[in-house]
Design an enzyme around this catalytic site. Structure first.
Site, PDB file in Angstrom:
ATOM      1  N   GLY A  61      -1.036  -2.086   7.197  1.00 17.80           N
ATOM      2  CA  GLY A  61      -1.800  -3.224   7.646  1.00 17.80           C
ATOM      3  C   GLY A  61      -1.395  -4.528   6.747  1.00 17.80           C
ATOM      4  N   GLN A  76      -1.500 -12.782   2.625  1.00 22.64           N
ATOM      5  CA  GLN A  76      -0.632 -11.811   1.710  1.00 22.64           C
ATOM      6  C   GLN A  76       0.788 -12.300   1.843  1.00 22.64           C
ATOM      7  OE1 GLN A  76      -2.220  -7.849   3.378  1.00 22.64           O
ATOM      8  NE2 GLN A  76      -1.710  -7.404   1.108  1.00 22.64           N
ATOM      9  N   CYS A  93      -2.934  -1.489  -2.178  1.00 26.24           N
ATOM     10  CA  CYS A  93      -2.793  -3.024  -1.480  1.00 26.24           C
ATOM     11  C   CYS A  93      -1.569  -3.464  -1.956  1.00 26.24           C
ATOM     12  CB  CYS A  93      -4.116  -3.857  -1.880  1.00 26.24           C
ATOM     13  SG  CYS A  93      -3.948  -5.449  -1.179  1.00 26.24           S
ATOM     14  N   LEU A  94      -0.504  -4.225  -0.688  1.00 22.48           N
ATOM     15  CA  LEU A  94       0.518  -4.660  -1.317  1.00 22.48           C
ATOM     16  C   LEU A  94       0.643  -5.752  -2.172  1.00 22.48           C
ATOM     17  CD1 LEU A  94       2.650  -4.753   2.259  1.00 22.48           C
ATOM     18  CD2 LEU A  94       2.760  -3.011   0.260  1.00 22.48           C
ATOM     19  N   HIS A 132     -10.503  -3.565   4.813  1.00 22.98           N
ATOM     20  CA  HIS A 132      -9.570  -4.119   3.750  1.00 22.98           C
ATOM     21  C   HIS A 132      -8.923  -5.282   4.095  1.00 22.98           C
ATOM     22  CE1 HIS A 132      -6.617  -3.074   0.609  1.00 22.98           C
ATOM     23  NE2 HIS A 132      -5.999  -4.089   1.269  1.00 22.98           N
ATOM     24  N   GLU A 133      -8.291  -5.488   5.455  1.00 22.02           N
ATOM     25  CA  GLU A 133      -7.777  -6.358   5.725  1.00 22.02           C
ATOM     26  C   GLU A 133      -8.361  -7.707   5.959  1.00 22.02           C
ATOM     27  OE1 GLU A 133      -4.682  -6.379   5.579  1.00 22.02           O
ATOM     28  OE2 GLU A 133      -4.376  -3.789   5.343  1.00 22.02           O
ATOM     29  N   HIS A 139      -9.323  -9.730   2.892  1.00 24.42           N
ATOM     30  CA  HIS A 139      -8.228 -10.609   2.543  1.00 24.42           C
ATOM     31  C   HIS A 139      -8.354 -12.112   3.104  1.00 24.42           C
ATOM     32  CE1 HIS A 139      -5.262  -8.225   0.198  1.00 24.42           C
ATOM     33  NE2 HIS A 139      -5.228  -7.283   1.317  1.00 24.42           N
TER      34      HIS A 139
HETATM   35 NI    NI Z   1      -4.655  -5.374   0.895  1.00 21.42          NI
END
Ligand code: NI
Length: 172
Positions: free
Chosen positions: A39, A44, A92-93, A134-135, A138
């Site tokens: 995702g 991000q 997480c990226l 989670h997404e 953000h």
């Molecule tokens: Ni993340």
């Protein structure tokens, strides 16, 4: 993590079907595919809009992760359907090399718009519900470490797991 753009409350999308939105989604898909993510949220990649993508083809790094439909979710609304929580590993990226044990709502209804402006809603649970939460965090300036309660279960992947990385933890 530490980039101030990740801490903003992102702005709603007001126009659908535009070249700008199409280009943003392509950029997000390319980034997610390149990094083998499950995702990605627009903040991000530095874009201040309420746009997330998730799911799609099975992730070669996590072949046992449950399938989640390939989804574009814009201006999302989340509603927990019970007070029940479930804890699980997340990564997480934007927080590379780390994993944390994160509580999330287990049962969830979410609604929002696809890239053409069509509204849709789904009732989900488990891994799918976790990815969405989670997404969408953000979009409100929240990174998963802010949700961690047990900091004995937050750390570097190598230290926590050695060679045995957990499945279903790759959320970006
Ligand atoms: Ni993340």
């Amino acid at each position: 993590m530490g980039d101030q753009r990740l801490l903003r409350v992102a702005q709603p999308v007001t126009e659908f079907g535009t070249p700008h939105l199409t280009a943003l989604l392509q950029d997000m898909r390319d980034t997610m595919a390149h990094l083998d993510g499950a995702g990605l949220a627009a903040p991000q990649i530095g874009v201040d809009l309420r746009v997330v993508i998730f799911g799609g083809v099975a992730n070669p790094r996590y072949p046992d992760a449950p399938d989640v439909a390939d989804t574009v979710l814009i201006n999302p609304e989340l509603l927990p359907l019970s007070s029940e929580e479930e804890e699980g590993w997340e990564g997480c990226l934007s927080v590379p090399g780390l994993r944390g044990w994160v509580p999330r709502w287990k049962h969830l209804r979410y609604a929002g718009f696809d890239e053409g402006g069509q509204r849709f809603e789904r009732v989900v649970e488990g891994f799918h519900a976790r990815v969405v939460q989670h997404e969408c965090d953000h979009l409100d300036g929240l990174l998963y470490p802010m949700r961690v309660r047990d900091f004995s279960r937050f750390g570097f992947i190598q230290e926590l797991f050695g060679e045995d990385q957990p499945e279903n933890d790759d959320l970006t």
